[in-house]
Design an enzyme around this catalytic site. Structure first.
Site, PDB file in Angstrom:
ATOM      1  N   HIS A 169      82.459  79.087   7.484  1.00 12.61           N
ATOM      2  CA  HIS A 169      82.156  79.838   6.267  1.00 12.61           C
ATOM      3  C   HIS A 169      82.252  78.958   5.034  1.00 12.61           C
ATOM      4  O   HIS A 169      81.431  79.041   4.122  1.00 12.61           O
ATOM      5  CB  HIS A 169      83.088  81.048   6.134  1.00 12.61           C
ATOM      6  CG  HIS A 169      82.525  82.293   6.756  1.00 12.61           C
ATOM      7  ND1 HIS A 169      82.550  82.509   8.101  1.00 12.61           N
ATOM      8  CD2 HIS A 169      81.890  83.364   6.207  1.00 12.61           C
ATOM      9  CE1 HIS A 169      81.962  83.666   8.364  1.00 12.61           C
ATOM     10  NE2 HIS A 169      81.552  84.202   7.233  1.00 12.61           N
TER      11      HIS A 169
ATOM     12  N   LYS B  34      87.787  91.899  13.453  1.00 16.17           N
ATOM     13  CA  LYS B  34      88.844  92.900  13.648  1.00 16.17           C
ATOM     14  C   LYS B  34      89.783  92.812  12.468  1.00 16.17           C
ATOM     15  O   LYS B  34      89.964  91.750  11.877  1.00 16.17           O
ATOM     16  CB  LYS B  34      89.579  92.668  14.965  1.00 16.17           C
ATOM     17  CG  LYS B  34      90.120  91.256  15.127  1.00 16.17           C
ATOM     18  CD  LYS B  34      91.529  91.200  15.556  1.00 16.17           C
ATOM     19  CE  LYS B  34      91.966  89.769  15.825  1.00 16.17           C
ATOM     20  NZ  LYS B  34      93.355  89.529  15.449  1.00 16.17           N
TER      21      LYS B  34
END
Lengths: 185, 279
Positions: free
Chosen positions: A38, A103
């Site tokens: 990222h 999650k």
């Protein structure tokens, strides 16, 4: 709570119909990216360079798979905790990313970005790495090979089981901890 | 003085790394079956169903249970009448970690904390050594994932805060962590010692088998009380709501300074992977 079968690339129409708690079986191409990847993606954007995959309509899976044993396209491949990508996610959503898979909780900024850009946050079962791996039919590294488990991979998935955690209307599935019942409020 | 060859240590450690990552221990499986039966909500039941399908599949396919095969953490009890021949014990354990993680197709998750460059072989391992009486070498291995480890905390309470303060801090920590550490979790608590020792106590407590209460009946009572109260949070499996937020609570205690009350909370995800070997 409805059940949907969706295929990539995802569209605005796909996303706005989804509500927190809906079950989705996803088929098509998704991209893996976690912490280091990222950072690299956002660095590329800052430098005005091309990203290694098309963001528009894309699904980014927060995962760092274990190595593929012989005869399998990939090792265990369950979701990693998503909040670490919260710094980067709003920007990627503003450029067309339609969903992420992970999650755990997301920041208010990410939830706002989901609303602003007609996108959703999917949860997959954490720790079910072997089980989820079975839905991954092909995997190839397409960028940042040197990052090892954190490299960006293009995955071909079939009926990947997801749960809508945060929808594009502000809905959220996670239980609110009952502090009063637990005696700390 | 008994002698163990370094190769024996390396092979035993490598074998543990692989099998612990593929095989969820019986004590954990048994507890999950009980928890699943007690849940009413379909979402909670579904998570337990997936957890079970996952352990069955890991066993059959040879894939690890979770892609996060952890940092390799070892608690070593080395008898004072035993020596390892051919290599320093720590080097032998690291060599075992390298072999196990490579040959078992396990993910290497160890990296430089600042540059984030992966060390490439999952070492250095985290090794805690104790010297104990006797001529045995006991090595306990734990694959410690980052997601749950990140939700752990150490704090220094004021002595006046006592058990009430400890309880409040632990429950609040689990509440804040919410769905992040892959609940249901196991909560390891270290009370006392010093700042750093409390954390080690918390880690060691996670090595105790599920369902095995503290041998001290007073502490065992506190464990049960805390588990009941934490589960009233209702976070549930994967944070989707339910009765099982934690599947076990362990406390290790030790005297501390008269001015201090160190407290450490170490959270373990549902994929509670551990194994031990005695040489």
């Amino acid at each position: 709570m409805a059940e949907y079968k969706l295929s990539t690339p995802l569209t605005d129409e796909d996303m706005v119909q989804l509500k927190a708690g809906d079950v989705v079986k996803l088929t098509g191409t998704i991209y893996t990216a976690r912490d280091a990847a990222h950072k690299r993606l956002v660095d590329l954007l800052d430098e005005g360079k091309e990203l290694p995959f098309e963001l528009k309509g894309s699904v980014v899976y927060y995962v760092g798979p274990s190595p593929a044993p012989p005869g399998r396209p990939i090792g265990a491949a369950g979701p990693t905790t998503s909040y670490r990508m919260d710094t980067y996610a709003p920007r990627l959503h503003s450029l067309g990313q339609k969903a992420s898979i992970g999650k755990g909780k997301r920041s208010d900024e990410v939830k706002q970005a989901l609303k602003d850009n007609k996108a959703v946050y999917f949860g997959a079962t954490g720790g079910a790495g072997a089980l989820l791996s079975m839905c991954i039919k092909e995997a190839k590294v397409i960028a940042f090979d040197e990052l090892g488990p954190e490299a960006i991979r293009e995955l071909t998935v079939e009926d990947f089981p997801l749960l809508v955690i945060n929808d594009s209307h502000g809905g959220e599935l996670y239980a609110v901890p009952d502090r009063k019942a637990a005696g700390i409020e | 003085m008994r002698t163990i060859k370094a190769e024996q240590v390396i092979d035993a450690v490598a074998k543990m790394c692989v099998s612990a990552n593929r095989y969820l221990p019986e004590d954990v499986r048994k507890r999950f079956e009980e928890c699943a039966a007690a849940e009413d909500s379909p979402a909670a039941k579904e998570v337990f169903r997936q957890i079970k399908e996952n352990w069955e599949l890991a066993e059959k396919s040879g894939l690890p249970l979770c892609q996060d095969t952890g940092l390799a953490v070892y608690i070593v009890e080395m008898g004072e009448d035993v020596r390892v021949e051919g290599m320093n014990i720590r080097d032998a354990i690291d060599a075992g970690t390298r072999k196990g993680y490579e040959e078992g197709f396990l993910r290497k998750s160890s990296c430089d904390p600042l540059t984030r460059k992966n060390t490439g072989d999952n070492t250095p391992s985290i090794i805690h050594m104790d010297v104990v009486p006797g001529d045995k070498l006991k090595i306990t291995f734990m694959a410690k994932g980052g997601g749950s480890e990140n939700m752990s905390r150490v704090t220094m309470l004021a002595p006046a805060q006592g058990w009430a303060g400890i309880k409040k801090f632990v429950i609040e920590r689990v509440a804040e962590a919410g769905p992040n550490p892959c609940p249901p979790t196991m909560v390891g608590i270290g009370i006392g010692g010093t700042f750093e020792y409390s954390a080690l106590l918390a880690k060691k407590s996670l090595m105790r088998k599920v369902g095995e209460a503290s041998p001290d009946p007073e502490i065992a009572k506190l464990e049960a009380e805390l588990m009941e109260d934490i589960n009233k949070l209702g976070i549930g499996p994967m944070g989707l709501g339910g009765k099982t937020t934690v599947f076990d609570v362990k406390i290790e205690m030790r005297p501390c300074h008269i001015a201090s009350l160190p407290l450490a909370v170490n959270i373990q995800c549902h994929s509670s992977r551990h194994e031990e070997v005695e040489l």
